[in-house]
Design a protein around this motif. Structure first.
Motif, PDB file in Angstrom:
ATOM      1  N   TYR A  96      -9.122   2.201   6.833  1.00  0.00           N
ATOM      2  CA  TYR A  96      -8.428   2.091   5.545  1.00  0.00           C
ATOM      3  C   TYR A  96      -9.430   1.628   4.490  1.00  0.00           C
ATOM      4  CZ  TYR A  96      -5.339   1.094   1.772  1.00  0.00           C
ATOM      5  OH  TYR A  96      -4.770   1.111   0.545  1.00  0.00           O
ATOM      6  N   CYS A 153       0.857  -1.192   0.000  1.00  0.00           N
ATOM      7  CA  CYS A 153       0.000   0.000   0.000  1.00  0.00           C
ATOM      8  C   CYS A 153       0.889   1.237   0.000  1.00  0.00           C
ATOM      9  CB  CYS A 153      -0.882  -0.012   1.233  1.00  0.00           C
ATOM     10  SG  CYS A 153      -1.599   1.604   1.645  1.00  0.00           S
ATOM     11  N   THR A 154       0.646   2.132  -0.959  1.00  0.00           N
ATOM     12  CA  THR A 154       1.472   3.336  -1.075  1.00  0.00           C
ATOM     13  C   THR A 154       0.703   4.600  -0.680  1.00  0.00           C
ATOM     14  OG1 THR A 154       0.878   3.415  -3.408  1.00  0.00           O
ATOM     15  CG2 THR A 154       2.979   2.380  -2.866  1.00  0.00           C
ATOM     16  N   CYS A 155      -0.465   4.425  -0.075  1.00  0.00           N
ATOM     17  CA  CYS A 155      -1.265   5.593   0.326  1.00  0.00           C
ATOM     18  C   CYS A 155      -0.538   6.423   1.379  1.00  0.00           C
ATOM     19  CB  CYS A 155      -2.589   5.152   0.937  1.00  0.00           C
ATOM     20  SG  CYS A 155      -3.679   4.326  -0.213  1.00  0.00           S
ATOM     21  N   THR A 205      -7.962   1.063  -0.798  1.00  0.00           N
ATOM     22  CA  THR A 205      -7.529   1.680  -2.050  1.00  0.00           C
ATOM     23  C   THR A 205      -6.548   0.831  -2.873  1.00  0.00           C
ATOM     24  OG1 THR A 205      -7.653   3.708  -0.756  1.00  0.00           O
ATOM     25  CG2 THR A 205      -6.700   3.904  -2.974  1.00  0.00           C
ATOM     26  N   CYS A 206      -5.566   0.234  -2.214  1.00  0.00           N
ATOM     27  CA  CYS A 206      -4.491  -0.453  -2.952  1.00  0.00           C
ATOM     28  C   CYS A 206      -4.710  -1.958  -3.097  1.00  0.00           C
ATOM     29  CB  CYS A 206      -3.144  -0.214  -2.264  1.00  0.00           C
ATOM     30  SG  CYS A 206      -2.706   1.526  -2.152  1.00  0.00           S
TER      31      CYS A 206
HETATM   32 ZN    ZN Z   1      -3.109   2.144  -0.067  1.00  0.00          ZN
END
Ligand code: ZN
Ligand code: GLU
Length: 306
Positions: free
Chosen positions: A123, A103-105, A126-127
């Protein structure tokens, strides 16, 4: 207490971010008494997996303080800083199970994408399919579902959480490469053969995530008792971050009496002036976890404020 497991193993697991203070003494005393009074062992683990937050000498200082307050542990102290290969192995198992993903958020990405009305940061997944940003530092998150996770806390009662909607997928390795507390604690409770976790109620929210990891990794379930925490006049938890005063080692006996009162035990007034040995003798004879109630109490009422 008849419902305790026969080979009870408890633990105290401080992070070495500062000296022992009244707030952490409560967790030490509660976990120690619960273990000893059930004929069990009490282990100590130093949770030194977050170097940026640690204070040099704090681990030694905490251990010294435990001794000075009359709490003696079984076996060797386990330092999480020596456990990287066990944590790596657990991450590999999650990877094989396809239960974790990068996860790069940023925090901002997450807070801007919240479901309506949620109180804590969830969370949003998203990823899950692919990382939001390519070639950016990535954390590793573990997949969650909404299958309810339920446990019966010996003090706080029954807790049920739908992890996916209430927390979302959570971090097991941070972006900076450090292992997350949730992962390390689960692996080490298993490795140390812990049966019972007795700790502050501030960690109650973490317990369903830990149970989820235990389930994924096929580890033994634990029993939990979350103790009330000590707060200051403004209702903030006494902590190293709020610079709670270190315990005065010359007043060890009275500090233990205060911790006992905080935990709902009813030591007689004379014990205020007794020596440490007498205090522990009384405590070991009278400890009753059923008297421990609530989720927070002001430290000042028990003489535990700075
Ligand atoms: Zn993420
Ligand atoms: N290291 C954690 C802390 O100091 C406690 C971990 C635990 O008891 O599970 O807050």
């Amino acid at each position: 207490m008849t419902d305790l497991p026969q080979n009870y193993r408890g633990r105290f697991a401080p992070s070495p971010t500062g000296p022992l203070h009244f707030g952490s003494l409560i967790a030490a005393v509660g976990s120690y008494l619960d273990a000893r009074c059930s004929g069990g062992e009490w282990l100590v683990r130093i949770e030194d997996i977050d170097p940026p937050r640690e204070k040099r000498g704090a681990a030694y200082d905490i251990l010294k303080s435990l001794e000075v307050h009359g709490m003696h542990w079984s076996g060797d102290v386990l330092y999480q800083s020596t456990r990287s290969s066990a944590y790596e192995e657990a991450l590999e198992r999650l990877d094989v199970l396809k239960a974790a993903y990068p996860c790069t958020c940023s925090r901002r990405d997450i807070s801007q994408n919240q479901p309506d009305g949620s109180e804590r940061l969830v969370y949003p997944g998203t990823c899950r399919e692919e990382p939001l940003r390519r070639n950016a530092p990535a954390a590793l998150r573990v997949l969650t579902t909404d299958t309810p996770i339920t446990f019966n806390d010996r003090i706080q009662g029954e807790v049920t959480v739908a992890l996916e909607s209430e927390d979302g997928d959570f971090v097991v390795r941070r972006k900076d490469g450090l292992f997350a507390y949730q992962l390390a604690v689960v692996i080490d409770d298993e490795a140390q053969g812990i049966t019972d976790v007795v700790r502050g109620v501030d960690l109650l929210d973490s317990t369903p995530r830990q149970i989820h990891l235990q389930n994924l990794l096929g580890l033994r379930p634990l029993r939990y008792a979350h103790l009330p925490i000590a707060v200051d006049r403004d209702g903030h938890k006494l902590s190293k971050q709020t610079r709670a005063a270190p315990l005065n080692r010359r007043h060890a006996a009275i500090s233990v009496v205060r911790a006992l009162r905080f935990l709902g035990q009813q030591p007689p007034d004379e014990l205020q002036h007794a020596g440490l040995e007498d205090v522990w003798q009384w405590a070991l004879e009278h400890w009753d976890i059923n008297r421990v109630t609530g989720s927070q109490h002001p430290a000042s009422v028990f003489g535990g404020a700075q």
